[in-house]
Design a protein around this motif. Structure first.
Motif, PDB file in Angstrom:
ATOM      1  N   SER A   1       0.840  -1.190   0.000  1.00 58.07           N
ATOM      2  CA  SER A   1       0.000   0.000   0.000  1.00 58.07           C
ATOM      3  C   SER A   1       0.879   1.244   0.000  1.00 58.07           C
ATOM      4  O   SER A   1       1.202   1.796   1.049  1.00 58.07           O
ATOM      5  CB  SER A   1      -0.927   0.013   1.212  1.00 58.07           C
ATOM      6  OG  SER A   1      -1.695   1.193   1.187  1.00 58.07           O
ATOM      7  N   LEU A   2       1.238   1.670  -1.196  1.00 57.16           N
ATOM      8  CA  LEU A   2       2.067   2.860  -1.325  1.00 57.16           C
ATOM      9  C   LEU A   2       1.303   4.103  -0.880  1.00 57.16           C
ATOM     10  O   LEU A   2       1.901   5.037  -0.341  1.00 57.16           O
ATOM     11  CB  LEU A   2       2.541   3.005  -2.771  1.00 57.16           C
ATOM     12  CG  LEU A   2       3.862   3.704  -2.982  1.00 57.16           C
ATOM     13  CD1 LEU A   2       4.973   3.046  -2.181  1.00 57.16           C
ATOM     14  CD2 LEU A   2       4.231   3.741  -4.443  1.00 57.16           C
TER      15      LEU A   2
ATOM     16  N   ARG B   1       5.825   7.296  15.561  1.00 59.22           N
ATOM     17  CA  ARG B   1       4.844   6.267  15.179  1.00 59.22           C
ATOM     18  C   ARG B   1       4.717   6.163  13.670  1.00 59.22           C
ATOM     19  O   ARG B   1       4.622   5.061  13.114  1.00 59.22           O
ATOM     20  CB  ARG B   1       3.481   6.556  15.814  1.00 59.22           C
ATOM     21  CG  ARG B   1       3.395   6.166  17.272  1.00 59.22           C
ATOM     22  CD  ARG B   1       1.959   6.175  17.792  1.00 59.22           C
ATOM     23  NE  ARG B   1       1.222   7.392  17.517  1.00 59.22           N
ATOM     24  CZ  ARG B   1       1.239   8.487  18.277  1.00 59.22           C
ATOM     25  NH1 ARG B   1       1.969   8.517  19.379  1.00 59.22           N
ATOM     26  NH2 ARG B   1       0.523   9.539  17.954  1.00 59.22           N
ATOM     27  N   LYS B   2       4.728   7.295  12.985  1.00 56.04           N
ATOM     28  CA  LYS B   2       4.641   7.284  11.511  1.00 56.04           C
ATOM     29  C   LYS B   2       5.887   6.629  10.917  1.00 56.04           C
ATOM     30  O   LYS B   2       5.782   5.838   9.973  1.00 56.04           O
ATOM     31  CB  LYS B   2       4.473   8.705  10.954  1.00 56.04           C
ATOM     32  CG  LYS B   2       3.153   9.342  11.289  1.00 56.04           C
ATOM     33  CD  LYS B   2       2.012   8.606  10.647  1.00 56.04           C
ATOM     34  CE  LYS B   2       0.684   9.227  10.975  1.00 56.04           C
ATOM     35  NZ  LYS B   2      -0.441   8.454  10.468  1.00 56.04           N
ATOM     36  N   ILE B   3       7.052   6.949  11.454  1.00 57.28           N
ATOM     37  CA  ILE B   3       8.293   6.333  10.977  1.00 57.28           C
ATOM     38  C   ILE B   3       8.224   4.826  11.187  1.00 57.28           C
ATOM     39  O   ILE B   3       8.579   4.050  10.292  1.00 57.28           O
ATOM     40  CB  ILE B   3       9.522   6.938  11.695  1.00 57.28           C
ATOM     41  CG1 ILE B   3       9.722   8.400  11.288  1.00 57.28           C
ATOM     42  CG2 ILE B   3      10.785   6.121  11.377  1.00 57.28           C
ATOM     43  CD1 ILE B   3      10.745   9.151  12.128  1.00 57.28           C
ATOM     44  N   SER B   4       7.761   4.399  12.340  1.00 55.75           N
ATOM     45  CA  SER B   4       7.650   2.975  12.640  1.00 55.75           C
ATOM     46  C   SER B   4       6.689   2.269  11.681  1.00 55.75           C
ATOM     47  O   SER B   4       6.963   1.158  11.211  1.00 55.75           O
ATOM     48  CB  SER B   4       7.192   2.797  14.088  1.00 55.75           C
ATOM     49  OG  SER B   4       7.083   1.440  14.401  1.00 55.75           O
TER      50      SER B   4
ATOM     51  N   LEU C   1      15.352   9.905   4.977  1.00 52.26           N
ATOM     52  CA  LEU C   1      13.923   9.842   5.236  1.00 52.26           C
ATOM     53  C   LEU C   1      13.216  11.025   4.566  1.00 52.26           C
ATOM     54  O   LEU C   1      12.144  10.853   3.980  1.00 52.26           O
ATOM     55  CB  LEU C   1      13.633   9.826   6.734  1.00 52.26           C
ATOM     56  CG  LEU C   1      12.166   9.679   7.121  1.00 52.26           C
ATOM     57  CD1 LEU C   1      11.571   8.399   6.529  1.00 52.26           C
ATOM     58  CD2 LEU C   1      12.027   9.676   8.637  1.00 52.26           C
ATOM     59  N   GLY C   2      13.832  12.191   4.607  1.00 51.44           N
ATOM     60  CA  GLY C   2      13.258  13.371   3.958  1.00 51.44           C
ATOM     61  C   GLY C   2      13.160  13.234   2.451  1.00 51.44           C
ATOM     62  O   GLY C   2      12.363  13.913   1.802  1.00 51.44           O
ATOM     63  N   GLU C   3      13.957  12.343   1.865  1.00 46.89           N
ATOM     64  CA  GLU C   3      13.933  12.100   0.423  1.00 46.89           C
ATOM     65  C   GLU C   3      13.082  10.891   0.048  1.00 46.89           C
ATOM     66  O   GLU C   3      13.114  10.430  -1.084  1.00 46.89           O
ATOM     67  CB  GLU C   3      15.357  11.877  -0.095  1.00 46.89           C
ATOM     68  CG  GLU C   3      16.231  13.098  -0.008  1.00 46.89           C
ATOM     69  CD  GLU C   3      17.631  12.877  -0.548  1.00 46.89           C
ATOM     70  OE1 GLU C   3      17.957  11.744  -0.971  1.00 46.89           O
ATOM     71  OE2 GLU C   3      18.397  13.846  -0.566  1.00 46.89           O
ATOM     72  N   LEU C   4      12.315  10.388   0.990  1.00 46.61           N
ATOM     73  CA  LEU C   4      11.515   9.188   0.739  1.00 46.61           C
ATOM     74  C   LEU C   4      10.577   9.353  -0.455  1.00 46.61           C
ATOM     75  O   LEU C   4      10.314   8.395  -1.174  1.00 46.61           O
ATOM     76  CB  LEU C   4      10.725   8.815   1.990  1.00 46.61           C
ATOM     77  CG  LEU C   4      10.027   7.470   1.972  1.00 46.61           C
ATOM     78  CD1 LEU C   4      11.043   6.339   1.828  1.00 46.61           C
ATOM     79  CD2 LEU C   4       9.223   7.276   3.239  1.00 46.61           C
TER      80      LEU C   4
ATOM     81  N   ALA D   1       0.928   8.592   2.661  1.00 48.49           N
ATOM     82  CA  ALA D   1       0.143   9.393   3.618  1.00 48.49           C
ATOM     83  C   ALA D   1       0.909   9.559   4.926  1.00 48.49           C
ATOM     84  O   ALA D   1       0.948  10.655   5.499  1.00 48.49           O
ATOM     85  CB  ALA D   1      -1.216   8.732   3.870  1.00 48.49           C
ATOM     86  N   GLY D   2       1.528   8.481   5.395  1.00 54.06           N
ATOM     87  CA  GLY D   2       2.330   8.569   6.615  1.00 54.06           C
ATOM     88  C   GLY D   2       3.517   9.497   6.444  1.00 54.06           C
ATOM     89  O   GLY D   2       3.824  10.313   7.324  1.00 54.06           O
ATOM     90  N   PHE D   3       4.169   9.409   5.295  1.00 61.45           N
ATOM     91  CA  PHE D   3       5.314  10.273   5.027  1.00 61.45           C
ATOM     92  C   PHE D   3       4.881  11.734   4.901  1.00 61.45           C
ATOM     93  O   PHE D   3       5.525  12.627   5.463  1.00 61.45           O
ATOM     94  CB  PHE D   3       6.046   9.830   3.760  1.00 61.45           C
ATOM     95  CG  PHE D   3       7.153  10.757   3.354  1.00 61.45           C
ATOM     96  CD1 PHE D   3       8.265  10.932   4.168  1.00 61.45           C
ATOM     97  CD2 PHE D   3       7.090  11.466   2.178  1.00 61.45           C
ATOM     98  CE1 PHE D   3       9.287  11.806   3.816  1.00 61.45           C
ATOM     99  CE2 PHE D   3       8.106  12.332   1.813  1.00 61.45           C
ATOM    100  CZ  PHE D   3       9.205  12.503   2.632  1.00 61.45           C
TER     101      PHE D   3
END
Length: 176
Positions: free
Chosen positions: A38-39, A107-110, A162-165, A44-46
């Motif tokens: 589910s991209l 939590r979002k990162i996890s 992570l900022g470039e995800l 959405a989390g990112f």
């Protein structure tokens, strides 16, 4: 024997639930491998933490994932390899060093990390079955990504990655 039809029905339903992808899952093609994930959920989390993470990036002149070593130019045959390397990179290096004082962000990162871990596992199984080898191009691109990452201190490099995800997510989306 009255319970047999009920057991058969429950067993069939159980099998069907395990075979059907979760709502929102899409299948991505990485060379010979196909991975369902589910991209939209990951994106959405990112998106919810992107501003927070990018504000922690003190070095705006360097990119770990982008040009001139763009992922978008990777040949189809190398996509399986580079996708597995990048998922492993994020799981083993990036997410482990991205902790903040904000529990919402953590939590979002996890959650994103768990999605990557699951996709990496499925992609790894496919790579083993299909004997996906890494070509010279994907090996060089990944070496450059690692060199960019290792040129910074661990926390800065992890936050920058992570900022470039969104770069990685865009590339994955083009693999559909």
């Amino acid at each position: 024997m009255r319970g047999s039809p009920l057991l058969l029905c429950l067993f069939s339903a159980s099998c069907w639930v395990n075979l059907v992808p979760t709502a929102g899952d899409k299948t991505f093609h990485f060379g010979a491998c196909r991975v369902s994930m589910s991209l939209a959920e990951i994106r959405a989390g990112f998106t919810a933490i992107k501003a927070n993470i990018q504000s922690r990036d003190p070095i705006r002149t360097l990119s770990i994932l982008s040009h001139p070593h763009s992922l978008h130019k990777v040949k189809s045959a190398d996509r399986c390899c580079i996708a597995h390397q990048l998922l492993t990179f994020y799981v083993d290096k990036v997410f482990k060093h991205c902790r903040t004082e904000d529990s919402f962000v953590n939590r979002k990162i996890s959650s994103i990390a768990n999605s990557f871990l699951s996709a990496r596992r499925r992609l790894g199984q496919c790579r083993e079955q299909n004997n996906c080898a890494c070509g010279e191009e994907s090996t060089e691109k990944f070496k450059q990504i690692l060199a960019n990452y290792e040129g910074l201190n661990v926390t800065s490099a992890a936050m920058k990655s992570l900022g470039e995800l969104d770069i990685l997510l865009d590339w994955m989306e083009k693999s559909r």
